[in-house]
Design a protein around this motif. Structure first.
Motif, PDB file in Angstrom:
ATOM      1  N   ASN A   1      35.176  37.294  51.323  1.00 51.23           N
ATOM      2  CA  ASN A   1      34.448  38.219  50.451  1.00 51.23           C
ATOM      3  C   ASN A   1      33.355  38.869  51.290  1.00 51.23           C
ATOM      4  OD1 ASN A   1      33.101  39.644  48.481  1.00 51.23           O
ATOM      5  ND2 ASN A   1      32.412  37.854  47.330  1.00 51.23           N
TER       6      ASN A   1
ATOM      7  N   TYR B   1      42.074  34.021  50.540  1.00 51.63           N
ATOM      8  CA  TYR B   1      41.397  34.354  49.288  1.00 51.63           C
ATOM      9  C   TYR B   1      39.884  34.186  49.382  1.00 51.63           C
ATOM     10  CZ  TYR B   1      46.045  34.051  47.146  1.00 51.63           C
ATOM     11  OH  TYR B   1      47.365  34.234  46.823  1.00 51.63           O
TER      12      TYR B   1
ATOM     13  N   HIS C   1      46.877  43.521  38.753  1.00 52.44           N
ATOM     14  CA  HIS C   1      45.428  43.605  38.849  1.00 52.44           C
ATOM     15  C   HIS C   1      44.895  44.833  38.114  1.00 52.44           C
ATOM     16  CE1 HIS C   1      45.382  41.073  42.828  1.00 52.44           C
ATOM     17  NE2 HIS C   1      45.912  40.434  41.809  1.00 52.44           N
TER      18      HIS C   1
ATOM     19  N   HIS D   1      41.308  41.365  49.479  1.00 48.25           N
ATOM     20  CA  HIS D   1      40.742  41.718  48.185  1.00 48.25           C
ATOM     21  C   HIS D   1      39.409  42.445  48.360  1.00 48.25           C
ATOM     22  CE1 HIS D   1      43.159  38.359  45.947  1.00 48.25           C
ATOM     23  NE2 HIS D   1      43.911  39.357  46.360  1.00 48.25           N
TER      24      HIS D   1
ATOM     25  N   ASP E   1      43.954  37.260  36.457  1.00 52.68           N
ATOM     26  CA  ASP E   1      44.916  37.541  37.526  1.00 52.68           C
ATOM     27  C   ASP E   1      46.033  36.498  37.487  1.00 52.68           C
ATOM     28  OD1 ASP E   1      46.287  38.150  39.816  1.00 52.68           O
ATOM     29  OD2 ASP E   1      44.678  37.627  41.205  1.00 52.68           O
TER      30      ASP E   1
ATOM     31  N   ARG F   1      37.738  46.849  41.425  1.00 54.00           N
ATOM     32  CA  ARG F   1      38.415  46.640  40.143  1.00 54.00           C
ATOM     33  C   ARG F   1      38.497  47.956  39.384  1.00 54.00           C
ATOM     34  NH1 ARG F   1      35.567  44.433  34.833  1.00 54.00           N
ATOM     35  NH2 ARG F   1      37.180  45.111  33.374  1.00 54.00           N
TER      36      ARG F   1
ATOM     37  N   THR G   1      41.319  44.560  42.412  1.00 52.46           N
ATOM     38  CA  THR G   1      41.261  43.221  41.848  1.00 52.46           C
ATOM     39  C   THR G   1      41.212  43.272  40.326  1.00 52.46           C
ATOM     40  OG1 THR G   1      38.875  43.243  42.253  1.00 52.46           O
ATOM     41  CG2 THR G   1      40.251  42.129  43.869  1.00 52.46           C
TER      42      THR G   1
END
Length: 257
Positions: A62, A59, A169, A96, A208, A144, A135
């Protein structure tokens, strides 16, 4: 249609048998830590099994952020994880889409994604296909809302990335599930995996929190319709252990046909 679950990494094949799953997804190490994938004694068995294997990246990764102390380790760990995923015969590595912090321009995050694929290419390429997952939250998220997803694919499409569509999501992120497969494929050209999750929270809540199918805020018929339209393998990431996930798998298998 092959349907399975996200399971504990300790013994994925036993967990698959418990759930009557044809697909398993798991982490290769602590998902909250900056650590390399652990070598697995069951790697040969996973590769030889008729259960399809997918690996989820940690997780913390990024690769979009403008924070060098996060972005550079993220880029390296994603590459290392793809190598680790190949040792267990994974069909895809789910990660993600990431985000930039306010007030940074999301365009910088999208360019950082492009640089991630350039980095991988310069180092021999990702050993496992990378599937970018939509996401639930964040105004500056790369995957997203689908207007940003389109910008992302314009930047990285030449590197042939895959896509994982998560129903919770999408719902929580403000993207209607009705007709969503066509909208995604118009951008990415593909859907490689479905995360079939109900949502505890309302549409566009940005939260989430997964729930078992039929227990949350999403009409189960919409989840079934997404799966039927996508024609991709399915993983439930729902609570309740073997009983809860097994029930979700049985429901979907019965409804999807």
């Amino acid at each position: 249609m092959r349907i399975g679950a996200h399971v504990d990494r300790q013994d994925p094949l036993a967990a698959a048998a418990e759930r009557k799953a044809e697909v398993v997804q798991f982490f290769l190490s602590d998902p909250q830590a900056w650590v390399d994938p652990e070598e697995r004694s069951d790697a040969a068995a996973l590769k030889a099994s008729d259960v399809d294997v997918f690996v989820h990246a940690p997780y913390r990764i990024n690769v979009a952020t403008t924070n060098n102390r996060i972005r550079i380790p993220s880029r390296k760990l994603l590459f290392t994880y793809a190598t680790g995923a190949a040792t267990v015969g994974a069909k895809g590595l789910i990660v993600h889409g990431g985000h930039v912090d306010k007030p940074d321009d999301i365009g910088k995050g999208i360019d950082n994604w492009r640089k991630t694929f350039v980095y991988a290419q310069e180092n021999g390429g990702f050993a496992t296909p990378v599937l970018i997952e939509n996401t639930a939250g964040g105004d500056n998220a790369c995957a997203r809302r689908f207007d940003n997803l389109a910008r992302l694919w314009d930047a990285i499409g030449e590197y042939n990335p895959g896509f994982c569509l998560d129903t919770c999501h999408a719902h929580a992120g403000g993207e209607n599930l009705l007709g969503i497969v066509d909208r995604v494929k118009a951008i990415t050209g593909r859907i490689d995996l479905i995360h079939a999750n109900d949502s505890r929270d309302a549409f566009d809540s940005h939260r989430d929190r997964h729930d078992n199918i039929g227990n949350g805020q999403i009409d189960p018929d919409l989840i079934v319709a997404v799966i039927q339209a996508a024609g991709a393998p399915v993983v439930v990431e729902t609570p309740g252990g073997a009983e809860g996930q097994g029930g979700d798998i049985a429901f979907l298998r019965d409804r999807v046909g």
